[in-house]
Scaffold this active site. Structure first.
Site, PDB file in Angstrom:
ATOM      1  N   ARG A   1       2.038   2.668  -2.789  1.00 43.82           N
ATOM      2  CA  ARG A   1       2.794   1.544  -2.238  1.00 43.82           C
ATOM      3  C   ARG A   1       2.573   0.281  -3.060  1.00 43.82           C
ATOM      4  NH1 ARG A   1       1.744   1.611   4.184  1.00 43.82           N
ATOM      5  NH2 ARG A   1       1.610  -0.617   3.793  1.00 43.82           N
TER       6      ARG A   1
ATOM      7  N   LYS B   1      -4.215   3.984  10.927  1.00 43.39           N
ATOM      8  CA  LYS B   1      -3.234   3.968  12.029  1.00 43.39           C
ATOM      9  C   LYS B   1      -2.112   4.990  11.774  1.00 43.39           C
ATOM     10  CE  LYS B   1      -2.196  -0.395  11.375  1.00 43.39           C
ATOM     11  NZ  LYS B   1      -3.056  -0.641  10.171  1.00 43.39           N
TER      12      LYS B   1
ATOM     13  N   ARG C   1      -3.013  -9.111   2.880  1.00 38.24           N
ATOM     14  CA  ARG C   1      -2.750  -8.391   4.144  1.00 38.24           C
ATOM     15  C   ARG C   1      -3.977  -8.444   5.053  1.00 38.24           C
ATOM     16  NH1 ARG C   1      -1.369  -2.927   1.683  1.00 38.24           N
ATOM     17  NH2 ARG C   1      -1.397  -2.146   3.809  1.00 38.24           N
TER      18      ARG C   1
ATOM     19  N   ARG D   1      -4.674   5.564  -1.839  1.00 38.99           N
ATOM     20  CA  ARG D   1      -3.633   6.140  -0.962  1.00 38.99           C
ATOM     21  C   ARG D   1      -2.402   6.559  -1.763  1.00 38.99           C
ATOM     22  NH1 ARG D   1      -1.476   2.940   4.169  1.00 38.99           N
ATOM     23  NH2 ARG D   1      -1.199   1.264   2.663  1.00 38.99           N
TER      24      ARG D   1
ATOM     25  N   ARG E   1       1.931  -7.039  16.176  1.00 41.09           N
ATOM     26  CA  ARG E   1       1.038  -7.604  15.165  1.00 41.09           C
ATOM     27  C   ARG E   1       0.793  -9.083  15.389  1.00 41.09           C
ATOM     28  NH1 ARG E   1       2.080  -3.677  10.811  1.00 41.09           N
ATOM     29  NH2 ARG E   1       0.670  -4.195   9.128  1.00 41.09           N
TER      30      ARG E   1
HETATM   31  P1  AP5 Z   1      -3.386   4.960   6.683  1.00 45.01           P
HETATM   32  O1  AP5 Z   1      -3.350   5.887   7.845  1.00 45.01           O
HETATM   33  O2  AP5 Z   1      -2.204   4.922   5.793  1.00 45.01           O
HETATM   34  O3  AP5 Z   1      -3.810   3.499   7.183  1.00 45.01           O
HETATM   35  P2  AP5 Z   1      -3.003   2.421   8.020  1.00 45.01           P
HETATM   36  O4  AP5 Z   1      -3.936   1.838   9.017  1.00 45.01           O
HETATM   37  O5  AP5 Z   1      -1.721   2.999   8.543  1.00 45.01           O
HETATM   38  O6  AP5 Z   1      -2.756   1.350   6.883  1.00 45.01           O
HETATM   39  P3  AP5 Z   1      -1.427   0.597   6.424  1.00 45.01           P
HETATM   40  O7  AP5 Z   1      -1.773  -0.021   5.102  1.00 45.01           O
HETATM   41  O8  AP5 Z   1      -0.221   1.495   6.444  1.00 45.01           O
HETATM   42  O9  AP5 Z   1      -1.301  -0.439   7.520  1.00 45.01           O
HETATM   43  P4  AP5 Z   1      -0.603  -1.763   7.454  1.00 45.01           P
HETATM   44  O10 AP5 Z   1      -0.717  -2.142   8.858  1.00 45.01           O
HETATM   45  O11 AP5 Z   1      -1.081  -2.744   6.460  1.00 45.01           O
HETATM   46  O12 AP5 Z   1       0.852  -1.375   6.852  1.00 45.01           O
HETATM   47  P5  AP5 Z   1       2.278  -1.153   7.542  1.00 45.01           P
HETATM   48  O13 AP5 Z   1       2.942  -0.077   6.819  1.00 45.01           O
HETATM   49  O14 AP5 Z   1       2.182  -1.088   9.018  1.00 45.01           O
HETATM   50  O15 AP5 Z   1      -4.697   5.320   5.823  1.00 45.01           O
HETATM   51  C1  AP5 Z   1      -4.976   4.622   4.629  1.00 45.01           C
HETATM   52  C2  AP5 Z   1      -5.615   5.589   3.619  1.00 45.01           C
HETATM   53  O16 AP5 Z   1      -6.872   6.025   4.122  1.00 45.01           O
HETATM   54  C3  AP5 Z   1      -4.805   6.876   3.362  1.00 45.01           C
HETATM   55  O17 AP5 Z   1      -4.942   7.232   2.019  1.00 45.01           O
HETATM   56  C4  AP5 Z   1      -5.467   7.910   4.283  1.00 45.01           C
HETATM   57  O18 AP5 Z   1      -5.330   9.225   3.784  1.00 45.01           O
HETATM   58  C5  AP5 Z   1      -6.916   7.449   4.276  1.00 45.01           C
HETATM   59  N1  AP5 Z   1      -7.644   7.723   5.506  1.00 45.01           N
HETATM   60  C6  AP5 Z   1      -7.211   7.530   6.784  1.00 45.01           C
HETATM   61  N2  AP5 Z   1      -8.175   7.871   7.662  1.00 45.01           N
HETATM   62  C7  AP5 Z   1      -9.252   8.268   6.915  1.00 45.01           C
HETATM   63  C8  AP5 Z   1     -10.559   8.755   7.246  1.00 45.01           C
HETATM   64  N3  AP5 Z   1     -10.978   8.885   8.518  1.00 45.01           N
HETATM   65  N4  AP5 Z   1     -11.404   9.062   6.233  1.00 45.01           N
HETATM   66  C9  AP5 Z   1     -11.017   8.930   4.943  1.00 45.01           C
HETATM   67  N5  AP5 Z   1      -9.776   8.512   4.554  1.00 45.01           N
HETATM   68  C10 AP5 Z   1      -8.914   8.173   5.542  1.00 45.01           C
HETATM   69  O19 AP5 Z   1       2.986  -2.577   7.209  1.00 45.01           O
HETATM   70  C11 AP5 Z   1       3.361  -2.917   5.874  1.00 45.01           C
HETATM   71  C12 AP5 Z   1       4.049  -4.288   5.876  1.00 45.01           C
HETATM   72  O20 AP5 Z   1       5.241  -4.250   6.694  1.00 45.01           O
HETATM   73  C13 AP5 Z   1       3.216  -5.443   6.457  1.00 45.01           C
HETATM   74  O21 AP5 Z   1       2.348  -6.001   5.490  1.00 45.01           O
HETATM   75  C14 AP5 Z   1       4.335  -6.413   6.889  1.00 45.01           C
HETATM   76  O22 AP5 Z   1       4.873  -7.119   5.785  1.00 45.01           O
HETATM   77  C15 AP5 Z   1       5.407  -5.468   7.419  1.00 45.01           C
HETATM   78  N6  AP5 Z   1       5.279  -5.197   8.874  1.00 45.01           N
HETATM   79  C16 AP5 Z   1       5.032  -3.980   9.451  1.00 45.01           C
HETATM   80  N7  AP5 Z   1       4.987  -4.093  10.796  1.00 45.01           N
HETATM   81  C17 AP5 Z   1       5.209  -5.415  11.072  1.00 45.01           C
HETATM   82  C18 AP5 Z   1       5.257  -6.159  12.287  1.00 45.01           C
HETATM   83  N8  AP5 Z   1       5.055  -5.590  13.492  1.00 45.01           N
HETATM   84  N9  AP5 Z   1       5.484  -7.500  12.206  1.00 45.01           N
HETATM   85  C19 AP5 Z   1       5.688  -8.096  11.020  1.00 45.01           C
HETATM   86  N10 AP5 Z   1       5.648  -7.449   9.833  1.00 45.01           N
HETATM   87  C20 AP5 Z   1       5.404  -6.109   9.860  1.00 45.01           C
END
Ligand code: AP5
Length: 219
Positions: free
Chosen positions: A158, A13, A169, A125, A86
């Site tokens: 991270r 994402k 998660r 990552r 979410r």
């Molecule tokens: P990446 O693009 O970083 O993946 P992502 O889907 O963004 O994964 P996240 O772990 O960031 O999502 P998340 O939803 O758990 O975390 P968030 O920060 O939102 O890609 C991942 C890896 O794969 C990278 O190394 C990339 O290079 C690689 N990659 C990507 N595409 C690829 C491909 N096609 N081929 C090969 N490699 C590839 O949230 C973190 C925390 O914040 C949550 O756990 C929660 O505690 C809190 N939080 C955030 N938003 C909310 C909300 N709305 N409500 C409540 N709590 C929230």
């Protein structure tokens, strides 16, 4: 254009949101990045969110909805969102906030990736904590290991990418976020994307799907 990204941790994402922001010149709203910036700066919001983020749980709806409301005051016309909504309560709040501004959501893009690939992606990552740009040690490494290509700053892993927190998660995603797939399907806004393959191939699929959806709305 107003778009939200759905998909489990590691689906891509953040990676795709950043690429799409540049391609479509949209404002990017990423709740995970915003929360991590608040944690790093020791703000009141950061201190409240910290225990939830560290455990891999969701931060309470009231905190993230208030954070998004502020963002929409500045950027409701066009945005791409990563990490919000979410929960169904967050999706309903987003619909209400956008309805009040007369700027409804155009599409919810679901990135589909199998679980084993998610875990492999997250364990490799590396992130620039200042810009949020991500690399992958296996599939898209920086030119110099541990250093961002853009600004030469050190990359970090991270805290919540540790194996036990990733498992939590993924469980939280299944229980609290997956129901949004039906929510947006019923609203006629869901676009499903096969998010396996190279980053560029996935970006092309997303751009084609958005183009097709925009075209069918216009005709
Ligand atoms: P990446 O693009 O970083 O993946 P992502 O889907 O963004 O994964 P996240 O772990 O960031 O999502 P998340 O939803 O758990 O975390 P968030 O920060 O939102 O890609 C991942 C890896 O794969 C990278 O190394 C990339 O290079 C690689 N990659 C990507 N595409 C690829 C491909 N096609 N081929 C090969 N490699 C590839 O949230 C973190 C925390 O914040 C949550 O756990 C929660 O505690 C809190 N939080 C955030 N938003 C909310 C909300 N709305 N409500 C409540 N709590 C929230």
């Amino acid at each position: 254009m107003r778009i939200v990204f759905l998909g489990p941790p590691g689906a891509g994402k953040g990676t795709q949101t950043r690429l799409l922001r540049a391609r479509l010149r949209l404002h990017q709203i990423a709740t995970g990045d915003m929360l991590r910036a608040n944690l790093a700066n020791g703000t009141k919001l950061g201190r409240e969110a910290q225990p939830y983020v560290e455990r891999g749980e969701l931060v309470p709806d009231s905190l993230v909805i208030a954070m998004i409301e502020g963002e929409l005051d500045r950027n409701a016309a066009g945005f791409v969102m990563d990490g919000f909504p979410r929960t169904v309560a967050q999706a309903e709040a987003l619909d209400a906030m956008l309805a009040r501004r007369g700027t409804p959501l155009d599409a919810a893009l679901l990135l589909k990736v199998e679980r084993a690939v998610l875990i492999a992606r997250l364990s490799a990552r590396w992130t620039n904590p200042r810009t949020g740009r991500t690399y992958n040690a296996l599939t898209s490494p920086p030119k110099v290991a541990g250093i961002c290509d853009d600004d030469g700053k050190p990359l970090v892993q991270r805290e919540d990418d540790r194996a036990e927190t990733v498992a939590k998660r993924l469980q939280v995603y299944d229980e609290q976020t997956r129901p949004l797939v039906d929510y947006y399907r019923k609203a006629g806004k869901l676009i499903e994307i096969d998010a396996l393959g190279s980053i560029e191939a996935v970006t092309d699929r997303i751009a084609a799907a958005i183009g097709a959806a925009t075209h069918s709305e216009a005709s």
